[in-house]
Every structure is written in C-alpha cells, then in structure tokens.
Design a protein around this motif. Structure first.
Motif, PDB file in Angstrom:
ATOM      1  N   ILE A 143       0.842  -1.192   0.000  1.00 50.15           N
ATOM      2  CA  ILE A 143       0.000   0.000   0.000  1.00 50.15           C
ATOM      3  C   ILE A 143       0.876   1.240   0.000  1.00 50.15           C
ATOM      4  CG2 ILE A 143      -1.939  -1.096   1.185  1.00 50.15           C
ATOM      5  CD1 ILE A 143      -0.988   0.264   3.747  1.00 50.15           C
ATOM      6  N   MET A 144       0.277   2.377  -0.407  1.00 53.54           N
ATOM      7  CA  MET A 144       0.956   3.668  -0.352  1.00 53.54           C
ATOM      8  C   MET A 144       0.034   4.671   0.315  1.00 53.54           C
ATOM      9  SD  MET A 144       2.872   3.851  -4.079  1.00 53.54           S
ATOM     10  CE  MET A 144       3.840   5.291  -3.605  1.00 53.54           C
ATOM     11  N   SER A 145       0.597   5.501   1.181  1.00 48.00           N
ATOM     12  CA  SER A 145      -0.192   6.499   1.892  1.00 48.00           C
ATOM     13  C   SER A 145       0.620   7.775   2.057  1.00 48.00           C
ATOM     14  CB  SER A 145      -0.616   5.991   3.271  1.00 48.00           C
ATOM     15  OG  SER A 145      -1.494   4.904   3.159  1.00 48.00           O
ATOM     16  N   ARG A 171      -4.869   8.018   6.502  1.00 47.04           N
ATOM     17  CA  ARG A 171      -5.600   6.749   6.520  1.00 47.04           C
ATOM     18  C   ARG A 171      -4.910   5.651   5.703  1.00 47.04           C
ATOM     19  NH1 ARG A 171      -9.580   3.567   4.351  1.00 47.04           N
ATOM     20  NH2 ARG A 171     -11.093   2.788   5.830  1.00 47.04           N
ATOM     21  N   VAL A 172      -4.652   4.538   6.385  1.00 48.85           N
ATOM     22  CA  VAL A 172      -4.033   3.377   5.764  1.00 48.85           C
ATOM     23  C   VAL A 172      -5.141   2.541   5.111  1.00 48.85           C
ATOM     24  CG1 VAL A 172      -2.695   1.291   6.165  1.00 48.85           C
ATOM     25  CG2 VAL A 172      -2.146   3.388   7.417  1.00 48.85           C
ATOM     26  N   LYS A 173      -5.146   2.486   3.796  1.00 48.09           N
ATOM     27  CA  LYS A 173      -6.242   1.841   3.063  1.00 48.09           C
ATOM     28  C   LYS A 173      -5.984   0.344   2.901  1.00 48.09           C
ATOM     29  CE  LYS A 173      -7.467   6.058   0.557  1.00 48.09           C
ATOM     30  NZ  LYS A 173      -7.660   6.695  -0.768  1.00 48.09           N
ATOM     31  N   ARG A 174      -6.498  -0.403   3.887  1.00 45.20           N
ATOM     32  CA  ARG A 174      -6.414  -1.863   3.844  1.00 45.20           C
ATOM     33  C   ARG A 174      -7.732  -2.455   4.300  1.00 45.20           C
ATOM     34  NH1 ARG A 174      -1.699  -4.381   7.266  1.00 45.20           N
ATOM     35  NH2 ARG A 174      -3.066  -6.169   6.919  1.00 45.20           N
ATOM     36  N   GLU A 175      -8.058  -3.613   3.761  1.00 49.13           N
ATOM     37  CA  GLU A 175      -9.267  -4.315   4.175  1.00 49.13           C
ATOM     38  C   GLU A 175      -8.956  -5.722   4.673  1.00 49.13           C
ATOM     39  OE1 GLU A 175     -12.019  -2.735   4.346  1.00 49.13           O
ATOM     40  OE2 GLU A 175     -11.388  -0.940   3.252  1.00 49.13           O
ATOM     41  N   ASP A 176      -7.660  -6.058   4.772  1.00 44.70           N
ATOM     42  CA  ASP A 176      -7.282  -7.430   5.126  1.00 44.70           C
ATOM     43  C   ASP A 176      -6.593  -7.514   6.482  1.00 44.70           C
ATOM     44  OD1 ASP A 176      -4.990  -6.110   4.384  1.00 44.70           O
ATOM     45  OD2 ASP A 176      -4.179  -7.749   3.176  1.00 44.70           O
ATOM     46  N   PHE A 177      -6.951  -6.617   7.414  1.00 44.59           N
ATOM     47  CA  PHE A 177      -6.350  -6.654   8.736  1.00 44.59           C
ATOM     48  C   PHE A 177      -6.678  -7.970   9.438  1.00 44.59           C
ATOM     49  CE2 PHE A 177      -6.923  -2.051   8.027  1.00 44.59           C
ATOM     50  CZ  PHE A 177      -5.611  -1.641   8.197  1.00 44.59           C
ATOM     51  N   ILE A 178      -5.712  -8.482  10.196  1.00 38.77           N
ATOM     52  CA  ILE A 178      -5.929  -9.672  11.001  1.00 38.77           C
ATOM     53  C   ILE A 178      -6.367  -9.211  12.386  1.00 38.77           C
ATOM     54  CG2 ILE A 178      -4.864 -11.705  12.028  1.00 38.77           C
ATOM     55  CD1 ILE A 178      -2.983 -11.834   9.684  1.00 38.77           C
ATOM     56  N   GLY A 179      -7.600  -9.503  12.753  1.00 39.91           N
ATOM     57  CA  GLY A 179      -8.115  -9.018  14.022  1.00 39.91           C
ATOM     58  C   GLY A 179      -8.488  -7.543  13.932  1.00 39.91           C
ATOM     59  N   ARG A 180      -8.381  -6.851  15.051  1.00 46.33           N
ATOM     60  CA  ARG A 180      -8.739  -5.441  15.097  1.00 46.33           C
ATOM     61  C   ARG A 180      -7.752  -4.601  14.301  1.00 46.33           C
ATOM     62  NH1 ARG A 180     -12.185  -3.536  19.039  1.00 46.33           N
ATOM     63  NH2 ARG A 180     -10.951  -1.623  19.237  1.00 46.33           N
ATOM     64  N   ARG A 181      -8.284  -3.659  13.525  1.00 43.62           N
ATOM     65  CA  ARG A 181      -7.456  -2.783  12.703  1.00 43.62           C
ATOM     66  C   ARG A 181      -6.361  -2.102  13.520  1.00 43.62           C
ATOM     67  NH1 ARG A 181      -8.210   0.806   8.219  1.00 43.62           N
ATOM     68  NH2 ARG A 181      -6.994   2.698   8.482  1.00 43.62           N
ATOM     69  N   GLN A 182      -6.731  -1.606  14.708  1.00 46.94           N
ATOM     70  CA  GLN A 182      -5.804  -0.817  15.503  1.00 46.94           C
ATOM     71  C   GLN A 182      -4.574  -1.605  15.953  1.00 46.94           C
ATOM     72  OE1 GLN A 182      -9.028  -0.998  15.914  1.00 46.94           O
ATOM     73  NE2 GLN A 182      -9.903   1.066  15.924  1.00 46.94           N
ATOM     74  N   ARG A 183      -4.675  -2.920  16.025  1.00 42.50           N
ATOM     75  CA  ARG A 183      -3.581  -3.719  16.583  1.00 42.50           C
ATOM     76  C   ARG A 183      -2.668  -4.305  15.501  1.00 42.50           C
ATOM     77  NH1 ARG A 183      -4.558  -7.820  20.586  1.00 42.50           N
ATOM     78  NH2 ARG A 183      -2.869  -6.873  21.775  1.00 42.50           N
ATOM     79  N   ASN A 184      -2.854  -3.864  14.250  1.00 37.91           N
ATOM     80  CA  ASN A 184      -1.994  -4.308  13.152  1.00 37.91           C
ATOM     81  C   ASN A 184      -0.897  -3.282  12.916  1.00 37.91           C
ATOM     82  OD1 ASN A 184      -3.340  -6.730  11.210  1.00 37.91           O
ATOM     83  ND2 ASN A 184      -4.707  -5.758  12.674  1.00 37.91           N
ATOM     84  N   PRO A 196      -2.123  10.710  20.306  1.00 41.77           N
ATOM     85  CA  PRO A 196      -3.558  10.978  20.142  1.00 41.77           C
ATOM     86  C   PRO A 196      -4.070  10.746  18.712  1.00 41.77           C
ATOM     87  CG  PRO A 196      -2.340  13.014  20.054  1.00 41.77           C
ATOM     88  CD  PRO A 196      -1.332  11.944  20.330  1.00 41.77           C
ATOM     89  N   LEU A 197      -3.171  10.455  17.761  1.00 42.33           N
ATOM     90  CA  LEU A 197      -3.559  10.184  16.383  1.00 42.33           C
ATOM     91  C   LEU A 197      -3.136   8.778  16.011  1.00 42.33           C
ATOM     92  CD1 LEU A 197      -2.387  13.500  14.648  1.00 42.33           C
ATOM     93  CD2 LEU A 197      -4.737  12.859  15.176  1.00 42.33           C
ATOM     94  N   GLN A 198      -3.934   8.133  15.175  1.00 39.51           N
ATOM     95  CA  GLN A 198      -3.523   6.836  14.664  1.00 39.51           C
ATOM     96  C   GLN A 198      -2.323   7.003  13.738  1.00 39.51           C
ATOM     97  OE1 GLN A 198      -6.885   4.941  12.800  1.00 39.51           O
ATOM     98  NE2 GLN A 198      -7.742   4.283  14.756  1.00 39.51           N
ATOM     99  N   TYR A 199      -1.462   5.989  13.725  1.00 38.00           N
ATOM    100  CA  TYR A 199      -0.264   5.964  12.887  1.00 38.00           C
ATOM    101  C   TYR A 199       0.617   7.193  13.137  1.00 38.00           C
ATOM    102  CZ  TYR A 199      -2.784   2.159  10.752  1.00 38.00           C
ATOM    103  OH  TYR A 199      -3.473   0.983  10.558  1.00 38.00           O
ATOM    104  N   LEU A 200       0.819   7.489  14.409  1.00 39.45           N
ATOM    105  CA  LEU A 200       1.744   8.529  14.845  1.00 39.45           C
ATOM    106  C   LEU A 200       3.009   7.828  15.317  1.00 39.45           C
ATOM    107  CD1 LEU A 200       1.877  11.653  15.325  1.00 39.45           C
ATOM    108  CD2 LEU A 200       1.301  11.139  17.717  1.00 39.45           C
ATOM    109  N   GLN A 201       4.136   8.179  14.696  1.00 40.89           N
ATOM    110  CA  GLN A 201       5.387   7.461  14.967  1.00 40.89           C
ATOM    111  C   GLN A 201       6.495   8.458  15.289  1.00 40.89           C
ATOM    112  OE1 GLN A 201       7.220   5.178  11.672  1.00 40.89           O
ATOM    113  NE2 GLN A 201       7.198   3.420  13.041  1.00 40.89           N
ATOM    114  N   GLY A 202       7.313   8.132  16.263  1.00 45.66           N
ATOM    115  CA  GLY A 202       8.404   9.010  16.663  1.00 45.66           C
ATOM    116  C   GLY A 202       9.578   8.972  15.700  1.00 45.66           C
TER     117      GLY A 202
END
Length: 210
Positions: A143-145, A171-184, A196-202
C-alpha cells in the motif's frame, strides 16, 4: 539555440548538485518494533531538503506503546515487510539563508509499505484446549499512503546532526487486517493504536554529513 539552452540547464544542474549537502543516518525509534530504518537527505539549499528513507520490519509483534488489549480471538500475530519514504521538507529558520545550530522542519512524504502478516486463531470459550484447533491466518500486500512530519534539528558537531520529531501517516487503506485494525502494525507507518492520532510514529534520527 535549443542546444545552448540544454547546455546551460545541464551546467546549472551540475552546479546545484555540487553545492548540495548530503546526509545519511538511522532512525532509532522504530528499533522498538524490530524495524531498521535508514535515512538520507539532499539539501540543495539550507532552507529545504529532499528525503529518502528505506527499511525493513523483522517479524514484529509490536502493536503500539498503548495497547488496547481486547479479546479478538487472535494469537501470535507477527508482521514483516519492507518500506520506503520519499518526501521533501522545509527548514523554517533557514528561509533567509541562515544556517543556525538548531532548526525547525516540516515536511510531506509518500510512504510505500509492503507487508506480510501471520497469526493464529485463539479460543475465547471455556472449551477444553484439546478440543480447539487453531487456524493459521495471513495477510500480505503493498500500500501507499501520504504522511507529514515535523520536528527539530540540532547540530552536534561539524559532521553530525540529531533530529527529533514525529511522523503522522494518513488513513491506511487496507481491508485485510488480522483481528482489530488498531492492533496491526504497518511497516514504515506505525500502529493504528497510537495516541492521540492513529499511525503517529516518533523520529530520532542521527545523521552524518557526507
């Protein structure tokens, strides 16, 4: 006339490349998620730079610093994959041509992420373990984001720089997450569980001037 213009453009590009400053380094933060990320940057002028990072995630089970551990019937989820980041940034304290020892930067980038995830289903009922047969699961793709980053740059010595900041992937555009989206975990992008934001990385980059 066209040949003359071509020669002039060629010499101008050569002179700009000769004056540019190059850096290579490593982002130490993703090591927590068993990820190696190499960084590079080319600055034609002190006020802006072109960045290219690449790396690989090695079979990690990292789900983020804040883990919303819920019953999702998934066990032993592991993620591997290569990624790249191509972008540009502006150094705000250098807009007038200055080269201060410390600076503030902001940038935009595009991230390409290849992933291969494996996991096993887990039992959530009270059935005896002998009666439950785990099922293997897997997801893989590319994927590309778009993303943004910002932070501070500090000159440690004549050849060494230290950068501290954050990167946020949209937004990470995937539909094949294993389990809950947040834990992938997504290579190069981080976790959907970050706050406080999803996909926030140091970012903590140690760079060497070429």
């Amino acid at each position: 006339m066209k040949k003359l213009l071509f020669v002039l453009c060629l010499f101008s590009f050569r002179d700009a490349s000769a004056q540019a400053t190059g850096y290579v380094g490593i982002n130490t933060v993703p090591v927590i998620a068993r990820t190696l990320e190499l960084t590079s940057e080319l600055r034609p002028q002190p006020a802006y730079g072109i960045t290219f990072n690449t790396g690989y995630t090695f079979n990690t089970n990292h789900t983020g610093f804040v883990d919303a551990d819920v019953l999702e019937a998934i066990d032993n989820r592991k993620t591997s994959g290569a990624f790249f980041k191509l972008g540009g940034r502006v150094y705000l304290a250098s807009l007038k041509g200055r080269k201060p020892a410390s600076n503030i930067f902001a940038g935009i980038l595009i991230i390409g992420s290849q992933y291969h995830q494996k996991a096993m289903t887990a039992s959530l009922d009270d059935a005896p373990p002998a009666s439950f047969v785990p099922t293997p699961l897997q997801a893989k793709g590319f994927i590309m984001s778009p993303a943004v980053n910002a932070g501070f740059s500090f000159t440690l010595s004549k050849k060494l720089l230290l950068e501290a900041g954050v990167q946020h992937t949209f937004r990470v555009k995937r539909e094949d997450f294993i389990g809950r989206r947040q834990r992938n975990y997504q290579p190069g992008m981080g976790s959907g569980q970050s706050q406080p934001l999803q996909y926030l990385q140091g970012m903590l980059n140690l760079k060497y001037q070429l």
